[in-house]
Design a protein around this motif. Structure first.
Motif, PDB file in Angstrom:
ATOM      1  N   TYR A 166       0.521  -1.064  -0.110  1.00 18.91           N
ATOM      2  CA  TYR A 166      -0.092   0.109  -0.448  1.00 18.91           C
ATOM      3  C   TYR A 166       0.881   1.487  -0.048  1.00 18.91           C
ATOM      4  N   GLY A 167       0.357   2.005  -0.570  1.00 17.57           N
ATOM      5  CA  GLY A 167       0.726   3.429  -0.739  1.00 17.57           C
ATOM      6  C   GLY A 167       0.418   4.396  -1.677  1.00 17.57           C
ATOM      7  N   ILE A 168       1.247   5.800  -1.279  1.00 16.92           N
ATOM      8  CA  ILE A 168       0.143   6.591  -3.022  1.00 16.92           C
ATOM      9  C   ILE A 168       1.582   6.927  -3.712  1.00 16.92           C
ATOM     10  N   THR A 169       0.476   7.565  -4.946  1.00 19.18           N
ATOM     11  CA  THR A 169       1.421   7.386  -6.117  1.00 19.18           C
ATOM     12  C   THR A 169       1.167   8.044  -6.934  1.00 19.18           C
ATOM     13  N   ASN A 170       1.807   8.261  -8.214  1.00 20.44           N
ATOM     14  CA  ASN A 170       1.272   8.970  -9.391  1.00 20.44           C
ATOM     15  C   ASN A 170       2.422   8.642 -10.088  1.00 20.44           C
ATOM     16  N   MET A 171       2.575   7.556 -10.341  1.00 19.61           N
ATOM     17  CA  MET A 171       3.017   7.043 -11.687  1.00 19.61           C
ATOM     18  C   MET A 171       2.181   6.057 -11.791  1.00 19.61           C
ATOM     19  N   VAL A 172       2.508   5.929 -13.474  1.00 10.49           N
ATOM     20  CA  VAL A 172       2.189   5.255 -14.065  1.00 10.49           C
ATOM     21  C   VAL A 172       3.043   3.332 -14.228  1.00 10.49           C
ATOM     22  N   ALA A 173       1.955   2.665 -13.496  1.00  5.34           N
ATOM     23  CA  ALA A 173       2.673   1.088 -12.896  1.00  5.34           C
ATOM     24  C   ALA A 173       2.718   0.214 -14.088  1.00  5.34           C
ATOM     25  N   GLY A 174       2.092  -0.085 -15.398  1.00  6.78           N
ATOM     26  CA  GLY A 174       2.822  -0.512 -16.497  1.00  6.78           C
ATOM     27  C   GLY A 174       2.139  -0.497 -17.761  1.00  6.78           C
ATOM     28  N   ALA A 175       2.434  -1.517 -18.529  1.00  9.99           N
ATOM     29  CA  ALA A 175       1.738  -1.847 -19.618  1.00  9.99           C
ATOM     30  C   ALA A 175       0.955  -2.989 -20.125  1.00  9.99           C
ATOM     31  N   ASP A 176      -0.178  -2.746 -20.247  1.00 11.92           N
ATOM     32  CA  ASP A 176      -1.357  -4.250 -20.676  1.00 11.92           C
ATOM     33  C   ASP A 176      -1.135  -4.995 -19.784  1.00 11.92           C
ATOM     34  N   GLY A 177      -1.094  -4.462 -18.370  1.00  8.12           N
ATOM     35  CA  GLY A 177      -1.597  -5.109 -16.816  1.00  8.12           C
ATOM     36  C   GLY A 177      -0.170  -6.019 -16.956  1.00  8.12           C
ATOM     37  N   HIS A 178       0.690  -5.317 -16.989  1.00  6.40           N
ATOM     38  CA  HIS A 178       2.134  -5.941 -16.880  1.00  6.40           C
ATOM     39  C   HIS A 178       3.127  -5.168 -16.166  1.00  6.40           C
ATOM     40  N   SER A 179       3.685  -5.107 -15.162  1.00  6.95           N
ATOM     41  CA  SER A 179       5.044  -3.982 -14.623  1.00  6.95           C
ATOM     42  C   SER A 179       6.238  -5.319 -14.270  1.00  6.95           C
ATOM     43  N   CYS A 180       6.868  -4.499 -13.773  1.00  4.58           N
ATOM     44  CA  CYS A 180       8.149  -5.008 -13.038  1.00  4.58           C
ATOM     45  C   CYS A 180       8.196  -4.839 -11.766  1.00  4.58           C
ATOM     46  N   GLU A 181       7.817  -2.926 -11.880  1.00  5.65           N
ATOM     47  CA  GLU A 181       7.498  -2.891 -10.272  1.00  5.65           C
ATOM     48  C   GLU A 181       6.601  -1.789  -9.930  1.00  5.65           C
ATOM     49  N   LEU A 182       6.102  -2.161  -8.286  1.00  3.85           N
ATOM     50  CA  LEU A 182       4.733  -0.961  -8.408  1.00  3.85           C
ATOM     51  C   LEU A 182       5.481   0.049  -7.295  1.00  3.85           C
ATOM     52  N   ARG A 183       5.621   1.374  -7.858  1.00  7.96           N
ATOM     53  CA  ARG A 183       6.620   2.414  -6.760  1.00  7.96           C
ATOM     54  C   ARG A 183       5.746   3.172  -6.229  1.00  7.96           C
ATOM     55  N   ASN A 184       5.556   3.536  -5.113  1.00 10.02           N
ATOM     56  CA  ASN A 184       4.903   4.064  -4.162  1.00 10.02           C
ATOM     57  C   ASN A 184       5.492   5.385  -3.883  1.00 10.02           C
ATOM     58  N   ARG A 185       5.645   6.368  -5.009  1.00  8.69           N
ATOM     59  CA  ARG A 185       6.220   7.313  -4.588  1.00  8.69           C
ATOM     60  C   ARG A 185       4.909   8.516  -5.597  1.00  8.69           C
ATOM     61  N   VAL A 186       5.258   9.579  -5.299  1.00  9.91           N
ATOM     62  CA  VAL A 186       4.116  10.581  -5.930  1.00  9.91           C
ATOM     63  C   VAL A 186       5.478  11.629  -6.655  1.00  9.91           C
ATOM     64  N   GLN A 187       5.417  12.283  -7.707  1.00  9.38           N
ATOM     65  CA  GLN A 187       6.159  13.530  -8.095  1.00  9.38           C
ATOM     66  C   GLN A 187       6.058  14.860  -8.119  1.00  9.38           C
ATOM     67  N   GLY A 188       6.835  15.061  -7.017  1.00 12.64           N
ATOM     68  CA  GLY A 188       6.540  16.310  -6.721  1.00 12.64           C
ATOM     69  C   GLY A 188       6.736  17.506  -7.970  1.00 12.64           C
ATOM     70  N   PRO A 189       6.030  18.820  -7.316  1.00 13.12           N
ATOM     71  CA  PRO A 189       6.555  20.337  -7.822  1.00 13.12           C
ATOM     72  C   PRO A 189       7.788  20.157  -8.269  1.00 13.12           C
ATOM     73  N   ALA A 190       8.164  21.016  -9.400  1.00 11.73           N
ATOM     74  CA  ALA A 190       9.452  20.894  -9.874  1.00 11.73           C
ATOM     75  C   ALA A 190      10.411  21.623  -9.017  1.00 11.73           C
ATOM     76  N   GLY A 191      11.631  21.032  -8.752  1.00 11.14           N
ATOM     77  CA  GLY A 191      12.362  21.658  -7.884  1.00 11.14           C
ATOM     78  C   GLY A 191      11.798  21.699  -6.541  1.00 11.14           C
ATOM     79  N   ARG A 192      10.845  20.520  -5.845  1.00 10.98           N
ATOM     80  CA  ARG A 192      10.667  20.328  -4.677  1.00 10.98           C
ATOM     81  C   ARG A 192      10.934  18.064  -4.339  1.00 10.98           C
ATOM     82  N   GLY A 193      10.887  17.812  -5.364  1.00 11.29           N
ATOM     83  CA  GLY A 193      11.356  16.722  -4.990  1.00 11.29           C
ATOM     84  C   GLY A 193      10.265  15.487  -4.750  1.00 11.29           C
ATOM     85  N   ASP A 194      10.735  14.144  -4.808  1.00  6.62           N
ATOM     86  CA  ASP A 194       9.014  13.600  -4.551  1.00  6.62           C
ATOM     87  C   ASP A 194       9.119  13.699  -3.513  1.00  6.62           C
ATOM     88  N   TYR A 195       8.568  12.965  -3.635  1.00  3.53           N
ATOM     89  CA  TYR A 195       7.253  11.841  -2.128  1.00  3.53           C
ATOM     90  C   TYR A 195       7.039  10.962  -1.934  1.00  3.53           C
TER      91      TYR A 195
END
Length: 280
Positions: free
Chosen positions: A198-227
């Motif tokens: 479980y976690g927070i994310t704004n990242m696309v997980a993968g294509a066609d229902g497949h992925s190598c990893e599922l990232r719990n990460r939000v890309q923050g505003p420019a210059g502010r870093g991710d969280y």
């Protein structure tokens, strides 16, 4: 609302649920990262109540105030209102870091502890671990994370994944070709077992229902870093000799869905994640 995966993936994720024998009565349990139920937060803070326990953050590391009991019942997004897991903790408190850049609610008897930030973190970054009343690790909140590339993922390496829960989260974020609107999610990826996180994310997980990893990460505003805020930074299909914890392991997809639909741990965690406020 943007979808989590590329076109067609939502339908395939739902199909994966059916193929995996996931036949729960609650259709919300396999949401394929579509719009899910929103949990309203009506808690009000009462100041001057501090945490207790040996790992409790001191006033210099963060503040905590008590809050009211969690809401009950059901709520929805309007488009697809569905029942949500109801948090079982009777009383809640609010953690706020000293600079007041982040805050979130957690059960009154859970513990927060500020720890050293990761190498490369931006100035002013926050890293807080959350544990339950017994001292069991629950999640980590990190801010000021430097951008990180996803692990290389060829078609042959990608594994099927399913989104069991996905709820919108209103936090600042950047937009890009591989991002979506932020969500609080619980997802599983299939290996020799089903591995969930479980976690927070704004990242696309993968294509066609497949992925190598599922990232719990939000890309923050420019210059502010991710969280990030979740049990692990990313979950993948673990090898038999790899340490899985604190990610979750399930023998079947049905058991993973029941953890979300009926588990008191996830209900409390979900409310905590949904309460996150970020002021970058």
């Amino acid at each position: 609302m943007k979808g989590m995966t590329k076109p067609g993936t939502a339908r395939q994720a739902i199909a994966a649920c059916i193929v995996g024998g996931f036949l729960l009565g609650a259709s919300a349990a396999c949401s394929a990262e579509n719009k899910g139920p929103q949990v309203s937060d009506t808690a009000t803070s009462r100041p001057n109540s501090s945490e207790s326990g040996p790992a409790t953050a001191s006033p210099s590391a963060g503040s905590t105030t008590a809050a009211s009991a969690p809401p009950s019942g059901t709520s929805g997004s309007g488009e697809s209102a569905r029942p949500t897991p109801v948090a079982t903790a009777l009383s809640w408190k609010t953690y706020t870091d000293p600079a007041k850049t982040v805050s979130f609610e957690l059960p009154q008897d859970w513990i927060t502890q500020s720890v050293d930030t990761d190498a490369g973190a931006l100035p002013g970054a926050v890293k807080v671990e959350v544990k339950d009343s017994a001292g069991k690790y629950v999640a980590t909140l990190q801010t000021g994370l430097p951008p990180a590339e996803a692990r290389p993922c060829s078609t042959g390496q990608a594994r099927p994944y399913v989104v069991i829960s996905s709820v919108p989260l209103d936090v600042p974020h950047s937009n890009g070709p591989d991002t979506i609107d932020p969500r609080v999610v619980f997802r599983v990826i299939q290996g020799y077992k089903f591995f969930g996180s479980y976690g927070i994310t704004n990242m696309v997980a993968g294509a066609d229902g497949h992925s190598c990893e599922l990232r719990n990460r939000v890309q923050g505003p420019a210059g502010r870093g991710d969280y990030s805020f979740g049990d692990v930074a990313a979950v993948h299909a673990f090898a038999a000799d790899e340490k899985v914890a604190p990610a979750k392991t399930f023998d079947t997809l049905d058991l993973a869905a029941k953890y979300v639909a009926h588990g008191s741990e996830f209900a409390n965690v979900q409310r905590m994640l949904l309460s996150l406020k970020v002021n970058l």
